[in-house]
Design an enzyme around this catalytic site. Structure first.
Site, PDB file in Angstrom:
ATOM      1  N   HIS A 314      45.534   5.168 -10.317  1.00 50.61           N
ATOM      2  CA  HIS A 314      46.022   3.834 -10.660  1.00 50.61           C
ATOM      3  C   HIS A 314      44.915   3.104 -11.396  1.00 50.61           C
ATOM      4  O   HIS A 314      43.728   3.311 -11.115  1.00 50.61           O
ATOM      5  CB  HIS A 314      46.408   3.068  -9.388  1.00 50.61           C
ATOM      6  CG  HIS A 314      47.215   1.834  -9.649  1.00 50.61           C
ATOM      7  ND1 HIS A 314      46.641   0.641 -10.014  1.00 50.61           N
ATOM      8  CD2 HIS A 314      48.561   1.621  -9.617  1.00 50.61           C
ATOM      9  CE1 HIS A 314      47.596  -0.264 -10.174  1.00 50.61           C
ATOM     10  NE2 HIS A 314      48.758   0.303  -9.945  1.00 50.61           N
ATOM     11  N   ASP A 372      54.334   4.832  -7.150  1.00 50.45           N
ATOM     12  CA  ASP A 372      55.365   5.552  -7.889  1.00 50.45           C
ATOM     13  C   ASP A 372      55.630   6.934  -7.308  1.00 50.45           C
ATOM     14  O   ASP A 372      56.723   7.476  -7.476  1.00 50.45           O
ATOM     15  CB  ASP A 372      54.963   5.691  -9.365  1.00 50.45           C
ATOM     16  CG  ASP A 372      54.788   4.353 -10.040  1.00 50.45           C
ATOM     17  OD1 ASP A 372      55.721   3.536  -9.960  1.00 50.45           O
ATOM     18  OD2 ASP A 372      53.729   4.108 -10.622  1.00 50.45           O
TER      19      ASP A 372
END
Length: 438
Positions: A314, A372
């Protein structure tokens, strides 16, 4: 770093390149996280701008909404830890928190939830808007148009300078976006639109609008509704990401808020942002079987191979994404509730995570599972098709967008956004030296 004796504000002295000049710039203290150097007068004092591609070291605003500490895996809304909110609160309570700064008491919660329900229907004329799209359109394309079209229904009498009207706009958007999203899905499969049911909670009603049909009564599974409630909370806001920054930048001009949210949805659609959960499922399908995981892990390590493991790493988090921890637990709850015994994609995901978390390559690069990675798997278990995943993200994030827009409009320092550039093109040329000058 020095302190200004008059205002007791911290400041830094900076030597300006190419000159003998030194300037002093104030430092604005953060309540948590890095403080910032105020460069508002840098150009006036030096004739120089800063250069920061992707704005990775630039604070574009003051905000009291969301705090992230990516190194330690911390995400808080108005001071409350995201894990506590996701496991203990309703989505509408979190929406209230984001909009108004405090969690609601019982009467405030009931009043706010009722207001949301009373605004959940959309104008019947929107049926014709949907019919203008091809049935095979990506639902995000439909959502960009449908949400932005609300600006045509709420325009003539909407004054964004009026705080009350801003609050009504926020409630309208949060209430209507699940209806518009469910309509996008129903239209894509040729089923009739299902109207909202005010007897249901926010997440229950969304599942009802997605999967009910006129021919039979639809009963919402409470475990599925709870999983969706968690997903909505976990996606509600995430500080100044690409889509939120888009909302703030487009909203800074005083544009209609529904058009502004349409711009945010367009930004969210990108595979590097909201579209990543869709890409996770496609990656798992490409891997195909747990026995092939190591092949793809090796491909991900190969600098010459374009393949990347989606759902890992991320831009902010350099630790395990706290939202992924909640979703992993929710994933197991759904497996038990739905009696799933043989789901090859879930098996691949679990084994892929285990391998990656123990591989020095991923550990050294701090490539941990992000939100996700599990959200797409849960959406799939809820029966939501892959092309709707990013739409689900937009439904949840609309609350954060409206909170950020509302905060920006209340900010006396707010100005129309106008980033600068580093020009590296041609210097002045003469037209007379070309065929056009003869």
């Amino acid at each position: 770093m020095a302190k200004d004796n008059v205002s007791n504000r911290a400041s830094v002295r900076i030597s300006v390149p190419f000159t003998n000049q030194e300037i002093e710039l104030p430092v604005i203290q953060a309540s948590e996280g890095p403080s910032v150097i105020d460069i508002g007068e840098l150009y006036a004092k030096t004739g120089l701008f800063t250069y920061d591609p992707g704005f990775m070291s630039t604070a574009s605003c003051r905000s009291t909404i969301t705090y992230i500490d990516g190194d330690n895996g911390i995400l808080r809304h108005r001071g409350y830890d995201i894990t506590d909110l996701a496991t203990s609160a309703n989505f509408t309570d979190v929406a209230y928190l984001l909009l108004y700064g405090e969690l609601p008491n019982k009467s405030e919660a009931e009043k706010f939830a009722t207001e949301i329900k009373q605004h959940s229907m959309v104008h019947e004329q929107l049926h014709f808007l949907y019919r203008g799209f091809p049935r095979h359109s990506h639902p995000m394309a439909v959502m960009v148009g449908a949400v932005a079209s609300l600006s045509a229904f709420y325009h003539d009498y909407l004054d964004v300078r009026d705080r009350t009207q801003r609050e009504i706009s926020a409630i309208r958007l949060i209430a209507k976006i699940p209806t518009l999203a469910a309509m996008a899905y129903k239209y894509s499969i040729g089923q009739p639109f299902v109207y909202p049911d005010n007897n249901l909670s926010y997440s229950e009603d969304f599942l009802h609008m997605m999967f009910a049909v006129p021919a039979e009564k639809y009963k919402v599974n409470p475990v599925m509704a709870d999983a969706l409630n968690k997903l909505f909370i976990l996606h509600a806001d995430h500080e100044q990401n690409a889509s939120t920054s888009t909302v703030r930048l487009s909203g800074s001009s005083g544009a209609n808020p529904f058009a502004v949210i349409g711009a945010g949805i367009a930004s969210l659609w990108g595979p590097a942002h909201g579209g990543a959960n869709e890409a996770v499922i496609k990656m798992l399908e490409e891997i195909g079987h747990a026995s092939r995981i190591q092949i793809y892990v090796n491909k991900a390590k190969d600098k010459g191979d374009p393949f990347r493991l989606m759902g890992f790493g991320h831009r902010v988090y350099k630790n395990y994404d706290p939202r992924a921890t909640v979703l992993k637990a929710s994933c197991y709850e759904l497996v038990k509730e739905l009696g799933i015994k043989d789901d090859h994609l879930l098996d691949i995901a679990l084994k892929l995570e285990e391998i990656a978390l123990n591989d020095p390559y991923f550990i050294e690069r701090k490539l941990y599972p992000n939100v996700d990675f599990y959200s797409g798997i849960i959406y799939r278990m809820l029966g939501i098709p892959t092309q709707m995943f990013t739409v689900m993200f937009a439904v949840a994030r609309a609350t954060g967008w409206m909170a950020q827009w509302k905060e920006m409009m209340d900010d006396p320092e707010q100005k129309i956004g106008r980033p600068r550039q580093l020009y590296v093109g041609q210097t002045k040329r003469e037209l007379r030296d070309t065929p056009f000058g003869k």
